[in-house]
Design an enzyme around this catalytic site. Structure first.
Site, PDB file in Angstrom:
ATOM      1  N   ARG A   1       0.832  -1.198   0.000  1.00 40.45           N
ATOM      2  CA  ARG A   1       0.000   0.000   0.000  1.00 40.45           C
ATOM      3  C   ARG A   1       0.873   1.257   0.000  1.00 40.45           C
ATOM      4  NH1 ARG A   1      -3.640  -3.428   3.053  1.00 40.45           N
ATOM      5  NH2 ARG A   1      -2.430  -3.118   4.960  1.00 40.45           N
TER       6      ARG A   1
ATOM      7  N   ASP B   1      -6.187  -7.610  -6.462  1.00 45.77           N
ATOM      8  CA  ASP B   1      -5.820  -8.304  -5.230  1.00 45.77           C
ATOM      9  C   ASP B   1      -6.926  -9.298  -4.872  1.00 45.77           C
ATOM     10  OD1 ASP B   1      -4.557  -9.040  -2.884  1.00 45.77           O
ATOM     11  OD2 ASP B   1      -5.309  -7.331  -1.738  1.00 45.77           O
TER      12      ASP B   1
ATOM     13  N   CYS C   1      -2.404 -14.531  -3.466  1.00 43.24           N
ATOM     14  CA  CYS C   1      -2.160 -14.955  -2.080  1.00 43.24           C
ATOM     15  C   CYS C   1      -2.292 -16.466  -1.938  1.00 43.24           C
ATOM     16  CB  CYS C   1      -3.108 -14.239  -1.124  1.00 43.24           C
ATOM     17  SG  CYS C   1      -4.852 -14.617  -1.383  1.00 43.24           S
TER      18      CYS C   1
ATOM     19  N   PHE D   1     -11.377  -5.980  -6.101  1.00 42.77           N
ATOM     20  CA  PHE D   1     -11.392  -6.737  -4.841  1.00 42.77           C
ATOM     21  C   PHE D   1     -10.944  -5.805  -3.717  1.00 42.77           C
ATOM     22  CE2 PHE D   1     -10.210  -9.643  -8.303  1.00 42.77           C
ATOM     23  CZ  PHE D   1     -11.270 -10.548  -8.268  1.00 42.77           C
TER      24      PHE D   1
ATOM     25  N   ASP E   1     -16.022  -4.262  -5.131  1.00 42.97           N
ATOM     26  CA  ASP E   1     -16.044  -5.441  -4.266  1.00 42.97           C
ATOM     27  C   ASP E   1     -17.458  -6.008  -4.259  1.00 42.97           C
ATOM     28  OD1 ASP E   1     -13.913  -6.591  -2.092  1.00 42.97           O
ATOM     29  OD2 ASP E   1     -15.969  -6.979  -1.438  1.00 42.97           O
TER      30      ASP E   1
END
Length: 431
Positions: free
Chosen positions: A247, A335, A375, A263, A285
């Protein structure tokens, strides 16, 4: 021989005899009161991973169990030829049958043990975040901090625990006592409500454990940015602390740019972009509650509501819609949640990452940037780069990989536990 000398010799012998008797008595009492543990014997040759300090022992490596350990009980692990190897937590319902606590034979698994391990973990965080105006960080990163199955995140003065293994659950009282001793001013919340506990035969749990607060919302600072975290309802333990450094990097790249934040969850990438000088942000989102919290983040950081719009939509569908409408952005962030939980899902995950990156690249203006992440721990760095490269070919875009990103330092990767590396990211320049 003088009588006095003889008497003196008798006294010495009596003293020595008395000392020997006392020592024998002490040794006998110690042996009789010393705690003994069930013993797990490994199959021949299955101690190789332990010698490399990997903290897991799988069920197929177990040859025999002496005693009747319950789920989470501490056991001594010995080789096939009965050489002591380690002390571990036993989990009869999991494929990971044993998780190593210690390789020191005399070390007890008690409150003092957890205090020592937590203090060691705190040392890295204190070193890393000194002077950074950051009050939210991962205090304990499970196996990477030599506390298998235990995650502890700190959000200001609230500690959030996730106990993911039978051994962690069985030592809940010791762990809680250690946290109270080390952080007496902190409240403690339990987020042991994750599905992986079922693989260990554990029920899901959540709620206040110590010094409950009126609200489960906490405000933390991250490099000066204000962030609202709901420790009860938020993802994971409430927030994605692992993206902190990324970030900050976005903040350094965002000046003058239009940003599509996919996301977006609670919108902190979007806030970072605006604080870095982005001209406009769209947060996308599927969660209405996450977007509502995202709107509150703007006001908390002195930003105007009109600087960011919030779209409740499936990202895959919206990207295709924007493509049809001919929309483009200077900077796009991908993400997504984890696409693969096991090896059987990996190929499907590759297809998913390729598809979404392909469409995303078509929405980036020439000379723009794509920040894309995975991830999924099973997705290795080289494979992820290959997937994104294939997406560029299919999108008909040149793509330069200019920077790699990963989880921040409070999510360390132990040399003996490479599985601790799960978050990988690429900054792609699209000329």
């Amino acid at each position: 021989m003088p009588v006095s000398a003889f008497c003196s010799g008798q006294m010495i012998l009596a003293s020595v005899s008395s000392t020997i008797t006392a020592l024998y008595s002490l040794a006998t009492r110690t042996m009789s009161t010393a705690k003994t543990y069930p013993i797990v014997t490994l199959a021949a040759g299955r101690e190789k991973a332990l010698k490399r300090r990997h903290p897991w022992i799988f069920s197929k490596a177990v040859h025999a169990v002496k005693g009747t350990p319950n789920a989470g009980d501490t056991v001594d692990v010995v080789s096939f030829d009965q050489k002591w190897l380690c002390r571990a937590a036993y989990s009869p319902k999991s494929q990971i049958r044993l998780r190593v606590w210690t390789e020191q034979q005399g070390e007890a698994i008690d409150q003092a043990f957890f205090e020592k391990r937590i203090q060691r973990a705190q040392g890295l965080r204190s070193l890393w975040f000194a002077g950074q105006d950051t009050t939210g960080y991962r205090l304990v990163a499970a196996e990477s901090d030599d506390l298998p199955g235990i995650i502890i995140d700190r959000f200001a003065d609230v500690l959030v625990c996730q106990l993911l293994s039978a051994g962690a659950e069985a030592n809940r009282k010791h762990l809680l006592a250690a946290l109270k001793a080390l952080y007496p001013s902190c409240s403690i919340y339990d987020r042991s409500d994750v599905e992986v506990r079922k693989k260990e035969g554990l029920e899901l749990k959540s709620g206040w454990l110590h010094q409950p607060l009126a609200s489960t919302e906490v405000t933390i600072r991250e490099h000066g940015m204000q962030i609202l975290v709901d420790v009860a309802e938020g993802h994971k333990t409430g927030f994605y602390l692992d993206q902190r450094a990324n970030r900050l990097r976005l903040r350094q790249l965002a000046a003058g740019k239009t940003v599509l934040n996919c996301f977006s969850y609670t919108g902190t990438f979007g806030v970072a972009a605006l604080l870095g000088g982005a001209t406009a942000v769209i947060n996308v989102d599927a969660s209405e509650s996450a977007l509502a919290l995202s709107e509150r983040q703007l006001a908390l950081n002195g930003l105007k509501p009109e600087q960011a719009s919030h779209v409740k939509q499936d990202v895959f569908k919206l990207l295709r819609q924007y493509k049809e409408e001919g929309k483009q952005f200077d900077l796009l962030i991908l993400d997504p949640p984890k696409f693969a939980d096991n090896k059987g899902q990996l190929m499907g995950a590759c297809r998913g990452y390729k598809d979404i990156n392909r469409v995303a690249m078509q929405l980036v203006k020439p000379g723009g940037l794509l920040l894309t992440f995975s991830c999924s721990g099973l997705m290795e760095d080289t494979l992820f780069q290959k997937v994104v490269a294939d997406a560029a070919l299919d999108a008909g875009r040149d793509c330069l990989f200019v920077e790699r990103m990963q989880q921040d330092a409070d999510h360390p990767v132990a040399s003996f536990y490479p599985e601790g590396h799960y978050l990988k990211g690429l900054i792609c320049y699209l000329p």
